[in-house]
Design a protein around this motif. Structure first.
Motif, PDB file in Angstrom:
ATOM      1  N   LEU A  70       0.832  -1.208   0.000  1.00  0.00           N
ATOM      2  CA  LEU A  70       0.000   0.000   0.000  1.00  0.00           C
ATOM      3  C   LEU A  70       0.866   1.257   0.000  1.00  0.00           C
ATOM      4  O   LEU A  70       0.585   2.223  -0.726  1.00  0.00           O
ATOM      5  CB  LEU A  70      -0.924  -0.006   1.222  1.00  0.00           C
ATOM      6  CG  LEU A  70      -2.034  -1.074   1.231  1.00  0.00           C
ATOM      7  CD1 LEU A  70      -2.751  -1.083   2.570  1.00  0.00           C
ATOM      8  CD2 LEU A  70      -3.021  -0.850   0.091  1.00  0.00           C
ATOM      9  N   GLN A  71       1.918   1.258   0.784  1.00  0.00           N
ATOM     10  CA  GLN A  71       2.812   2.417   0.816  1.00  0.00           C
ATOM     11  C   GLN A  71       3.523   2.604  -0.522  1.00  0.00           C
ATOM     12  O   GLN A  71       3.717   3.729  -0.984  1.00  0.00           O
ATOM     13  CB  GLN A  71       3.820   2.254   1.949  1.00  0.00           C
ATOM     14  CG  GLN A  71       3.175   2.342   3.331  1.00  0.00           C
ATOM     15  CD  GLN A  71       4.112   1.920   4.456  1.00  0.00           C
ATOM     16  OE1 GLN A  71       5.109   1.236   4.224  1.00  0.00           O
ATOM     17  NE2 GLN A  71       3.794   2.322   5.672  1.00  0.00           N
ATOM     18  N   ALA A  72       3.914   1.468  -1.141  1.00  0.00           N
ATOM     19  CA  ALA A  72       4.567   1.550  -2.453  1.00  0.00           C
ATOM     20  C   ALA A  72       3.597   2.089  -3.504  1.00  0.00           C
ATOM     21  O   ALA A  72       3.991   2.864  -4.385  1.00  0.00           O
ATOM     22  CB  ALA A  72       5.078   0.170  -2.865  1.00  0.00           C
ATOM     23  N   ALA A  77       1.931   6.576  -7.067  1.00  0.00           N
ATOM     24  CA  ALA A  77       0.951   7.563  -7.512  1.00  0.00           C
ATOM     25  C   ALA A  77       1.554   8.965  -7.504  1.00  0.00           C
ATOM     26  O   ALA A  77       1.329   9.756  -8.438  1.00  0.00           O
ATOM     27  CB  ALA A  77      -0.280   7.510  -6.618  1.00  0.00           C
ATOM     28  N   VAL A  78       2.324   9.268  -6.462  1.00  0.00           N
ATOM     29  CA  VAL A  78       2.957  10.586  -6.382  1.00  0.00           C
ATOM     30  C   VAL A  78       4.034  10.729  -7.460  1.00  0.00           C
ATOM     31  O   VAL A  78       4.150  11.777  -8.122  1.00  0.00           O
ATOM     32  CB  VAL A  78       3.560  10.792  -4.975  1.00  0.00           C
ATOM     33  CG1 VAL A  78       4.366  12.092  -4.918  1.00  0.00           C
ATOM     34  CG2 VAL A  78       2.454  10.800  -3.921  1.00  0.00           C
ATOM     35  N   THR A  79       4.815   9.681  -7.663  1.00  0.00           N
ATOM     36  CA  THR A  79       5.894   9.722  -8.656  1.00  0.00           C
ATOM     37  C   THR A  79       5.350   9.842 -10.071  1.00  0.00           C
ATOM     38  O   THR A  79       5.824  10.662 -10.871  1.00  0.00           O
ATOM     39  CB  THR A  79       6.759   8.454  -8.552  1.00  0.00           C
ATOM     40  OG1 THR A  79       7.319   8.370  -7.240  1.00  0.00           O
ATOM     41  CG2 THR A  79       7.883   8.478  -9.576  1.00  0.00           C
ATOM     42  N   ARG A  96      -4.316  -6.732  -6.125  1.00  0.00           N
ATOM     43  CA  ARG A  96      -3.944  -6.411  -7.505  1.00  0.00           C
ATOM     44  C   ARG A  96      -3.662  -4.911  -7.571  1.00  0.00           C
ATOM     45  O   ARG A  96      -4.502  -4.099  -7.176  1.00  0.00           O
ATOM     46  CB  ARG A  96      -5.087  -6.793  -8.446  1.00  0.00           C
ATOM     47  CG  ARG A  96      -4.759  -6.719  -9.931  1.00  0.00           C
ATOM     48  CD  ARG A  96      -5.942  -7.258 -10.734  1.00  0.00           C
ATOM     49  NE  ARG A  96      -6.172  -8.673 -10.435  1.00  0.00           N
ATOM     50  CZ  ARG A  96      -7.365  -9.252 -10.485  1.00  0.00           C
ATOM     51  NH1 ARG A  96      -8.447  -8.548 -10.781  1.00  0.00           N
ATOM     52  NH2 ARG A  96      -7.483 -10.549 -10.215  1.00  0.00           N
ATOM     53  N   VAL A  97      -2.487  -4.540  -8.046  1.00  0.00           N
ATOM     54  CA  VAL A  97      -2.082  -3.140  -8.121  1.00  0.00           C
ATOM     55  C   VAL A  97      -2.127  -2.689  -9.577  1.00  0.00           C
ATOM     56  O   VAL A  97      -1.424  -3.239 -10.428  1.00  0.00           O
ATOM     57  CB  VAL A  97      -0.675  -2.929  -7.527  1.00  0.00           C
ATOM     58  CG1 VAL A  97      -0.279  -1.464  -7.612  1.00  0.00           C
ATOM     59  CG2 VAL A  97      -0.628  -3.418  -6.079  1.00  0.00           C
ATOM     60  N   HIS A  98      -2.952  -1.678  -9.837  1.00  0.00           N
ATOM     61  CA  HIS A  98      -3.172  -1.183 -11.206  1.00  0.00           C
ATOM     62  C   HIS A  98      -2.679   0.255 -11.301  1.00  0.00           C
ATOM     63  O   HIS A  98      -3.193   1.144 -10.613  1.00  0.00           O
ATOM     64  CB  HIS A  98      -4.677  -1.273 -11.540  1.00  0.00           C
ATOM     65  CG  HIS A  98      -5.072  -0.508 -12.753  1.00  0.00           C
ATOM     66  ND1 HIS A  98      -6.294   0.142 -12.862  1.00  0.00           N
ATOM     67  CD2 HIS A  98      -4.432  -0.285 -13.926  1.00  0.00           C
ATOM     68  CE1 HIS A  98      -6.385   0.736 -14.035  1.00  0.00           C
ATOM     69  NE2 HIS A  98      -5.265   0.488 -14.697  1.00  0.00           N
ATOM     70  N   GLU A  99      -1.673   0.489 -12.138  1.00  0.00           N
ATOM     71  CA  GLU A  99      -1.178   1.842 -12.388  1.00  0.00           C
ATOM     72  C   GLU A  99      -2.059   2.464 -13.468  1.00  0.00           C
ATOM     73  O   GLU A  99      -1.868   2.239 -14.662  1.00  0.00           O
ATOM     74  CB  GLU A  99       0.290   1.799 -12.796  1.00  0.00           C
ATOM     75  CG  GLU A  99       1.199   1.263 -11.685  1.00  0.00           C
ATOM     76  CD  GLU A  99       2.665   1.226 -12.075  1.00  0.00           C
ATOM     77  OE1 GLU A  99       3.041   1.944 -13.035  1.00  0.00           O
ATOM     78  OE2 GLU A  99       3.433   0.480 -11.436  1.00  0.00           O
TER      79      GLU A  99
END
Length: 207
Positions: A70-72, A77-79, A96-99
């Motif tokens: 979650l922190q990553a 998101a900020v980067t 599942r992490v979606h950029e």
């Protein structure tokens, strides 16, 4: 002229006062020493292993892994200056992490998606423990993506809402292991992640 000292190679006694003797000793352990060490290890293992709670270690590892993911996602998101969506795949005990590069909340072929399991023997749920600040639902976030709970990290580091994710061991309720319950909590305004452990009597915040 000083007399010359003559040494005879055939007479070892004539060399012993001139050439020092060296004694070699082969390194390592004897069989007896090895058996003693093995016996000590066996005794220590017999006493210590039954007292180790491997289930608790696995859950703590899963909580740290989820908190780190979650922190990553927030940092990404900020980067990237675009949304990063975290979807909780309950049936597979995974996230599942979606950029989401265009912030449309739709997964497309050119957007990066990764899935991470919670860990062996760990599932979403509160395991019979009392709730903390949120509802007893395994995942309290109200947003959904494809019918699955979701939280979104925005480019300013904030989250779409505050909420909690409860983790516990598989079949914790049936086994009466309320102390397996963990709560990973997210603060909307800052996107900060905190986690709590149920001791069997109360919820305790972990650093």
């Amino acid at each position: 002229m000083a007399p010359r000292l003559l040494l005879s190679a055939s007479d070892p006694s004539s060399l012993e006062n001139v050439v020092p003797r060296y004694q070699s000793r082969t390194g390592g352990f004897t069989i007896i020493e090895l058996l003693v060490v093995i016996a000590i290890i066996a005794i220590i293992s017999a006493v210590a292993l039954p007292n180790l709670d491997f289930t608790s270690y696995r859950i703590d590892g899963a909580v740290r892994g989820l908190s780190g993911a979650l922190q990553a996602a927030q940092r990404k998101a900020v980067t990237n200056q675009s949304n990063v969506n975290v979807i909780f795949v309950v049936s597979e005990s995974a996230i599942r992490v979606h950029e989401d590069d265009n912030n449309d909340n739709i997964i497309t072929s050119n957007e990066r998606v990764r899935q991470y399991p919670l860990g062996e023997g760990v599932e979403y749920g509160i395991g019979g423990a009392p709730t903390r600040s949120f509802t007893p639902a395994p995942i309290t976030f109200t947003r959904t993506n494809g019918g699955l709970p979701e939280v979104i990290f925005r480019r300013d580091g904030s989250a779409s809402e505050s909420g909690a994710v409860y983790l516990s061991s598989i079949n914790a309720t049936a086994r009466g292991r309320t102390k397996d319950a963990r709560s990973v909590e997210l603060i909307e305004a800052t996107g900060r992640v905190e986690w709590y452990k149920y001791t069997g009597a109360a919820w305790q915040k972990k650093l």
